[in-house]
Motif scaffolding. Structure first.
Motif, mmCIF file in Angstrom:
data_model
loop_
_atom_site.group_PDB
_atom_site.id
_atom_site.type_symbol
_atom_site.label_atom_id
_atom_site.label_comp_id
_atom_site.label_asym_id
_atom_site.label_seq_id
_atom_site.Cartn_x
_atom_site.Cartn_y
_atom_site.Cartn_z
ATOM 1 N N GLN A 43 49.883 -51.221 91.236
ATOM 2 C CA GLN A 43 50.761 -50.890 90.110
ATOM 3 C C GLN A 43 51.163 -52.146 89.341
ATOM 4 N N GLN A 46 51.630 -50.369 95.459
ATOM 5 C CA GLN A 46 52.589 -51.057 94.593
ATOM 6 C C GLN A 46 51.969 -52.324 94.005
ATOM 7 N N THR A 47 51.139 -53.007 94.777
ATOM 8 C CA THR A 47 50.435 -54.191 94.271
ATOM 9 C C THR A 47 49.467 -53.798 93.157
ATOM 10 N N THR A 67 47.245 -41.858 91.799
ATOM 11 C CA THR A 67 47.474 -42.991 90.899
ATOM 12 C C THR A 67 46.400 -43.101 89.819
ATOM 13 N N LEU A 89 51.923 -48.221 101.087
ATOM 14 C CA LEU A 89 52.803 -48.230 99.912
ATOM 15 C C LEU A 89 52.755 -49.596 99.230
ATOM 16 N N GLN A 90 52.782 -50.665 100.009
ATOM 17 C CA GLN A 90 52.712 -52.015 99.444
ATOM 18 C C GLN A 90 51.386 -52.236 98.717
#
Length: 261
Positions: free
Chosen positions: A84, A81-82, A140, A77-78
């Motif tokens: 993103q 998110q990075t 994504t 997830l991290q």
């Protein structure tokens, strides 16, 4: 920077992905390096265009499946998110971002192309979102891909994993231009210079306005654009540009480091 190189030619910054042993995959470290560099370029305001390019063999093969497989769910997830945050940085810096694609752009590599403001490809380039083949749907990449090309073509790419040629990418709106591979460097610089002749202040204003209005209802967008253009008309660079038009001379833009936006 371990996985990037940077060079500047006048008002153009060239950022090269430098992880060829891993096919320029978007590892956590590469994502962090690219995000940091783009933020620095944006803050310094020394260039007007950023060109993101890959190697002679590949533009970008997406995320590293090896890295994803080795991480916990929270770590994955991290990672995403990075990525993103990087996409948001690309959108928010004042410079236009151009992806220069010589070879394959796959999965998040195709996402990087789709998230760029413009893209130019060689006739040897190709694009795919093949995550479904590995049981990891390209969720994504689907976001920006589906906002660049038609729905039916996006679904075809996402659910078959098939490659799309550069010419198909042009036809469906993923890239602005396709050129012979031997002319890619020259044509990319030519495209970039069509932007760098403009004021960075107005590039920044226009980029922000374009992306703000694009998902609004028609007259909501027109109302917003009306307010922006009225404000724009009194910007020093707009006033200089209008005077230069009437005086039949090239405009002299304000120092871009001292923006008044």
């Amino acid at each position: 920077m371990e996985f990037l190189s940077f060079r500047q030619t006048e008002d153009i910054a060239y950022v090269t992905l430098e992880n060829p042993m891993e096919f320029n995959t978007l590892t956590m470290q590469l994502l962090q390096e690219l995000d940091t560099l783009l933020k620095k370029i944006g803050a310094e305001r020394e260039v007007k265009v950023v060109v993101i390019e890959g190697s002679e063999k590949v533009f970008c093969a997406g995320h590293s499946l090896r890295e994803i497989e080795s991480k916990t769910e929270n770590e994955v997830l991290q990672l995403f998110q990075t990525c993103q945050l990087l996409m948001r940085t690309m959108r928010e810096i004042p410079q236009l971002v151009i992806s220069k694609v010589r070879k394959a752009a796959v999965a998040a590599g195709a996402q990087l192309v789709a998230a760029s403001d413009m893209a130019i490809a060689s006739d040897e380039a190709k694009f795919a979102t093949p995550g479904i083949n590995s049981g990891l749907f390209c969720s994504t990449p689907a976001v920006f891909l589906s906002r660049n090309i038609g729905r039916k073509k996006a679904v075809e790419l996402l659910f078959t994993g098939n490659f799309m040629s550069a010419e198909e990418g042009l036809q469906h709106g993923l890239v602005n231009k396709v050129v012979p591979a031997e002319l890619l460097d020259e044509e990319t610089e030519k495209l970039a210079k069509q932007v760098t002749k403009q004021s960075l202040n107005i590039i920044e204003l226009g980029k922000r306005q374009f992306y703000q209005q694009i998902n609004m209802e028609d007259f909501q967008a027109l109302n917003y654009a009306t307010e922006v253009i009225a404000l724009n008309s009194k910007h020093p660079d707009a006033q200089e540009g209008i005077r230069a038009f009437f005086e039949k001379r090239p405009p002299v833009w304000q120092d871009t480091k001292n923006t008044v936006l």
